[in-house]
Design a protein around this motif. Sequence first.
Motif, PDB file in Angstrom:
ATOM      1  N   ASP A 165      68.355  59.168 -53.712  1.00 40.51           N
ATOM      2  CA  ASP A 165      67.768  58.798 -55.008  1.00 40.51           C
ATOM      3  C   ASP A 165      67.383  60.032 -55.804  1.00 40.51           C
ATOM      4  O   ASP A 165      67.581  60.099 -57.025  1.00 40.51           O
ATOM      5  N   LYS A 208      70.467  61.512 -57.284  1.00 35.81           N
ATOM      6  CA  LYS A 208      70.933  60.768 -58.461  1.00 35.81           C
ATOM      7  C   LYS A 208      70.105  61.102 -59.698  1.00 35.81           C
ATOM      8  O   LYS A 208      70.640  61.254 -60.802  1.00 35.81           O
ATOM      9  N   ILE A 209      68.797  61.207 -59.502  1.00 34.54           N
ATOM     10  CA  ILE A 209      67.937  61.581 -60.624  1.00 34.54           C
ATOM     11  C   ILE A 209      68.316  62.971 -61.144  1.00 34.54           C
ATOM     12  O   ILE A 209      68.392  63.204 -62.359  1.00 34.54           O
ATOM     13  N   ASN A 210      68.570  63.864 -60.222  1.00 32.34           N
ATOM     14  CA  ASN A 210      68.954  65.227 -60.599  1.00 32.34           C
ATOM     15  C   ASN A 210      70.250  65.224 -61.406  1.00 32.34           C
ATOM     16  O   ASN A 210      70.374  65.903 -62.433  1.00 32.34           O
ATOM     17  N   LYS A 264      71.531  62.667 -63.138  1.00 32.81           N
ATOM     18  CA  LYS A 264      71.310  62.020 -64.427  1.00 32.81           C
ATOM     19  C   LYS A 264      70.671  62.982 -65.422  1.00 32.81           C
ATOM     20  O   LYS A 264      71.087  63.082 -66.580  1.00 32.81           O
TER      21      LYS A 264
END
Length: 375
Positions: free
Chosen positions: A37, A40-42, A44
């Motif tokens: 997760d 994924k944030i990184n 995005k």
Amino acid sequence: YINSMNGIATIKNNNKQSIFQDINKVVYGNFQSKVFDLGKINLKLSAYSGLFSNFFLIGILAYGSLNVYREDLQLGELMAILGVSGSLLPAVANLALISIAINEAKVAFNRMFEFASITPEQSGSNEIRSFEKIELKNIAFRFPGHSLLFENLSLSIKKGECHVLVGESGSGKSTIAEILQKSYKLSSGQIILNHSIKLKDINIESWRKLIGVVPQEVTLFNGNLLSNIILGDEVNPQKIEEFLQEYEFDKFIQMLPQGLATIVGEEGINLSGGQKQMLGLMRALYKKPQFLILDEFTSAMDRLTEHFALDCISKIKSEIGVLFITHRLGIAPRLADQISVLENKSVTLTGSHHELLNHQNFYSEYWKELFRLTQ
């Protein structure tokens, strides 16, 4: 993982490998999902910041080109603006990713703050050089968030006697030992030393020089037997030899493979439980204490070692004050000048072994029966 590795022997003995394997898979799976997760944030944030940078450059190029076409801006000026923008935008885009580092720093800071906010030990200003008597007067204590462990507890220990404190598990016996070491702060009441000095007003270092402590779980440091006895003091072969002979510890030392040079290992893994407690007694007596606190210090010893340790205390108790905490009443008559019973959050009875045997006001029939059995 650490718990599983430390308890691997228990897990194997109970054939629970599969259960703990599943538990570790769940824990590691949760960890992997959190890392995924975060990745994924990184990504995005990187995509959004990159997209913003590109649109910003396109906007500057379009606006600049229009101004060049209108001859309001020179071509060289447009190229300079594009060069500066191209250099600054990656740094500005990275600001979007700094939120991850800030959140990681917050966690680390909170943990550091927990330690940094701990109140330092309160050391008094009064120096003390001798021990005559210590009195606990109507003291009460509670751990944060818990009910009172004991209240209105009074106890007196003087030089030249062994005072045995007995009580059931969880009654607060070991906590009293910690309070006497100035490790815990009282909720109410006071402790008076030598008839007039409050314990809270005594300098910690001078007080701890006078006391020796043998806890139930002795902490050992990686090294040899000698280094665990002297704890950093200067090695004086003559003093050490005289100490061992005075208390007859030389017989115990001779039973070990390399004597004083025996390596105890990490957390004393090379020694048995009884040997650790004997080493704890040696460490405490090497200080030449005037007040000795013994907290279940023979619980792991065999009968011969326990007999030797109790004889050792019997020889020196006339010269110092001794607080012996135990729940084994069978050994109390052998040492005790005074016995106190801790129950119902207070000391209910105090007296010699003979006096307590003939006392009729026991709160607990359990302790009354035990005292009769030791007769």
